[in-house]
Design an enzyme around this catalytic site. Structure first.
Site, PDB file in Angstrom:
ATOM      1  N   HIS A  52     -12.520  -5.032   7.915  1.00 28.36           N
ATOM      2  CA  HIS A  52     -12.948  -4.997   6.494  1.00 28.36           C
ATOM      3  C   HIS A  52     -14.245  -4.026   6.701  1.00 28.36           C
ATOM      4  O   HIS A  52     -15.148  -4.242   5.902  1.00 28.36           O
ATOM      5  CB  HIS A  52     -13.281  -6.261   5.902  1.00 28.36           C
ATOM      6  CG  HIS A  52     -11.940  -7.072   5.583  1.00 28.36           C
ATOM      7  ND1 HIS A  52     -11.288  -7.800   6.441  1.00 28.36           N
ATOM      8  CD2 HIS A  52     -11.258  -7.335   4.616  1.00 28.36           C
ATOM      9  CE1 HIS A  52     -10.091  -8.419   5.962  1.00 28.36           C
ATOM     10  NE2 HIS A  52     -10.277  -7.988   4.741  1.00 28.36           N
ATOM     11  N   GLU A  54       0.790  -1.232  -0.043  1.00 33.97           N
ATOM     12  CA  GLU A  54      -0.083   0.051  -0.177  1.00 33.97           C
ATOM     13  C   GLU A  54       0.986   1.193   0.100  1.00 33.97           C
ATOM     14  O   GLU A  54       0.633   2.074  -0.813  1.00 33.97           O
ATOM     15  CB  GLU A  54      -1.057   0.157   1.166  1.00 33.97           C
ATOM     16  CG  GLU A  54      -2.156  -1.050   1.042  1.00 33.97           C
ATOM     17  CD  GLU A  54      -1.783  -2.389   1.178  1.00 33.97           C
ATOM     18  OE1 GLU A  54      -0.976  -2.706   1.641  1.00 33.97           O
ATOM     19  OE2 GLU A  54      -2.617  -3.396   0.658  1.00 33.97           O
TER      20      GLU A  54
END
Ligand SMILES: Cc1ncc(C[n+]2csc(CCOP(=O)(O)OP(=O)(O)O)c2C)c(N)n1
Ligand SMILES: [Mg+2]
Lengths: 324, 386
Positions: free
Chosen positions: A127, A60
């Protein structure tokens, strides 16, 4: 005009802008041949090739950091975090490199970070997050959060054309549930709030998935109590449309602010502070807030439902406010 | 996706390349080049000596960092770059790279002293600056974030088919962070046209390299499919040659190179640090390898009057300091301006590329647009954006 889901509208906006501007490129994990974890980028690699739709390693910081570099080189990167939660791994590149670049050096960083956010599907603590407040606190980043397919497409196109780094919060719960008319072609939705429904008794201020929860609550309050509730969709958190917020307070004199995010220092807290500071004299009741308590979003459906705001809870607090 | 063709790691002796004779060490450098190299080495040292003094006199607020003993690495590396190449970014020991690219001395001292200036408008201090008009992206503190950005710049150049590279500087200390790994991995994977210059100066603040890692950075490069070379970082010609080779490799599609320049930080980490933790014998050994002394011998052999050059440089620095000291502090009302860009972004410009080898090619001609000739980096429209 076509009827599209929220997800299709995002794909449509991305495709439109990639066709219109060859500087636009997409980077992310599994976004290429696979089309992304949620299929937002489905078909784009076939149309635009591997340089413009890049599958990246699980990295990321590299996804965001190389996007900053590509933006400085004159491109318009749109990078995807597979889930918004993973932006934590690229936080430094976004907050310290992208966000502070223009103020410090005069160099603009035109890039978009797409962030699939939110809970409601048993995603558990990693999530389901809504990370907008992390970035609201970091100068130099714009933050938008559409609630409808039309706005999703228009805000994405505006974000790509904006010369600054923009966090684009796309709510996973809305991906396939929200459907609506979406104009053809490229258009920009401004980074301002929108009055979704007019009313006189109470204003509910919300964004993202909480807008439809607020509308459900407003329907019930009309059906059951014959009360007209105004709903303001913020659409943009940075910049925050202060005029629209103050105007709705002036009209209804009672405000409920709803966030799906954890309560402390959330976007709604900023809205409440603004009203306390600038519209105190217009209030007939205390400003109320509904948000997730400060816990990680739990997995089990019974626990998750206990923490996420929903129409029932909105109706409950709205009635308290109306009775004040 | 094709498999990665592993470029052999080029390992070269630390002091002098054993194959130096075979590869024409520094042969491409003219007398004018040596003069320019020496001028920039001197300029780097004189500016930093003056900076340390100004800091200790309280005229530079905050902190001050210098690269005493490491001047050859940043000067030699930047000297190998063409005008369209981008540095992202010079770090704490790399003033020389800014100077080779043409950074204006008065603006530099204004920046150091927190005065109104075209580089940072007072929003930044010490080594945190970069003149975008000269193709330099200013660094952030977080190490080595700008290495990742350099990979992205290189990716942009490759995708657009532009013949230019990105170069990133960082220290031995940077090689322990995750962003170092991500940058190396992605650069190697995609064969981006990027050059990494690692300044192994034996220390990260007070921590020696043997307490940072077991495997030296150059030896780790092969694991990423990145070519590597170890050079004497105190030999400006060796650094110039190594970066020149790496640049050619990058332009030819051969992918990234990590150059590990062996050197020694001769001062404390910053002007506040007396570096009493450094072994005096180690320091003495490196003092005998001073990069300016080493190149002065070469410069004199080319007929360059080193003493006259030094006097000239000192005069220019004195004039710049005087002008900077007479410059007001930024208007307090400007503190909230420019967080966001409004209107068309102002991009990266071209830097000075003094190496004579570029003058021969059309695109390599030394740029006429010096820092004084171009627009203010924060454009008027941007500054209204508060
Ligand atoms: C990620 C990060 N952590 C801590 C620091 C604070 N810091 C600034 S310079 C430095 C030492 C850097 O060592 P090295 O990379 O070897 O560079 P050198 O100073 O030796 O040139 C440290 C710890 C930082 N800048 N970045
Ligand atoms: Mg070091």
């Amino acid at each position: 005009m076509a009827t599209l889901t929220y997800l299709q509208a995002i794909s449509d906006g991305l495709r439109e802008e990639m066709r219109a501007d060859d500087r636009v490129l997409v980077l992310g994990e599994d976004v290429g041949a696979f089309g992304g974890a949620f299929k937002v980028t489905d078909g784009l690699q076939a149309e635009f090739g591997e340089d413009r739709v890049q599958d990246t390693p699980i990295a990321e910081a590299a996804i965001i950091g190389t996007s900053v570099g590509a933006a400085l080189a004159g491109l318009r990167p749109v990078c995807e975090m597979q889930f918004s939660d993973f932006v934590a791994c690229g936080f430094d590149q976004l907050v310290n490199v992208a966000g502070k670049m223009h103020y410090r050096t005069g160099l603009a960083v035109p890039m978009v970070v797409r962030l699939p956010t939110g809970g409601g599907f048993a995603g558990g603590p990693f999530h389901s997050q809504n990370p907008e407040a992390w970035f609201m606190h970091a100068p130099g980043l714009k933050i938008v959060a559409p609630s409808t397919p039309e706005d999703a497409k228009g805000l994405l196109i505006a974000a790509i054309r904006d010369p600054n780094p923009v966090c684009f919060l796309e709510h996973k719960h809305l991906y396939r549930r929200a459907k609506g008319e979406v104009p053809d072609g490229g258009y920009e939705t401004p980074f301002t709030a929108r009055t979704v429904r007019e009313g006189d008794a109470l204003s509910i201020v919300a964004y993202g998935a909480m807008v439809s929860a607020a509308l459900d609550a407003a329907d019930r309050l009309w059906d059951e109590d014959r009360v007209l509730v105004e709903v303001l969709d913020l659409r943009s958190l940075v910049p925050l449309d202060e005029d629209a917020i103050l105007a709705t307070v002036t009209r209804t004199n009672r405000v409920l602010i709803v966030d799906e995010a954890n309560a402390t220092c959330a976007a709604g807290a900023q809205v409440a502070a603004l009203i306390a500071d600038r519209a105190f004299g217009d209030l007939d009741a205390p400003v109320r807030r509904l948000a997730a308590p400060d816990v990680p979003i739990p997995f089990s459906p019974s626990l998750e439902a206990a923490v996420l705001p929903d129409p029932d809870r909105i109706v409950e607090v709205a009635r308290e406010l109306l009775a004040y | 996706m094709s498999t990665i063709d592993m470029k052999p790691t080029l390992r070269v002796g630390a002091r002098r390349r054993p194959d130096a004779a075979a590869t024409d060490d520094g042969a491409s450098l003219t007398v004018a080049d040596h003069r320019s190299l020496h001028e920039h080495l001197l300029m780097t040292r004189v500016v930093e000596e003056r900076g340390v003094r100004l800091y200790k006199q309280g005229k530079i607020p905050g902190s001050f960092y210098d690269g005493r003993g490491q001047e050859a690495t940043s000067v030699g590396a930047a000297f190998a770059l063409g005008p369209d190449d981008v540095i992202s970014s010079p770090l704490i020991r790399d003033l020389g790279a800014h100077l080779v690219r043409g950074t204006d001395l008065t603006e530099l001292f204004r920046h150091y002293m927190g005065r109104e200036n075209a580089l940072s408008h007072g929003r930044e201090g010490n080594i945190h600056f970069g003149d975008r008009r000269l193709g330099i992206v200013g660094p952030v503190s977080m190490l080595p974030d700008m290495m990742v950005v350099a990979v992205g710049l290189a990716m942009g150049f490759r995708i657009r088919g532009e013949r230019r590279i990105a170069l990133s500087f960082f220290g031995d200390g940077s090689t322990s962070r995750g962003d170092w790994h991500e940058a190396m991995n992605v650069a190697g994977l995609r064969r981006e046209p990027v050059v990494f210059v690692c300044e192994n100066n034996q220390l990260a603040y007070s921590t020696p390299t043997d307490r940072q890692f077991r495997v030296r950075p150059a030896d780790r490069a092969a694991g990423y499919g990145v070519a590597a070379e170890v050079v004497d970082g105190n030999d400006v010609v060796a650094v110039f040659d190594a970066v020149g080779r790496a640049r050619e490799r990058a332009l030819d599609g051969g992918g990234p190179t990590l150059i590990e320049a062996e050197t020694m930080r001769m001062h404390g980490h910053g002007a506040h640090d007396d570096a009493r933790y450094v072994d005096p014998e180690l320091r003495a050994a490196w003092a005998a390898r001073d990069p300016l002394d080493a190149h002065a011998t070469i410069a004199r052999a080319h007929g360059i009057d080193v003493e006259a050059l030094r006097a000239e440089v000192e005069e220019r620095v004195a004039v710049a300091v005087q002008a900077a000291a007479a410059t007001p502090l930024p208007d307090p009302a400007s503190a909230t301006e420019g967080v966001f860009c409004v209107g068309e972004p102002a991009g990266l410009g071209r830097g000075a590329a003094p190496f004579s080898g570029f003058a021969a090619t059309a695109q390599g001609t030394r740029t006429a647009a010096g820092p004084t000739a171009t627009a203010d980096p924060l454009t008027a429209q941007t500054r209204q954006a508060a």
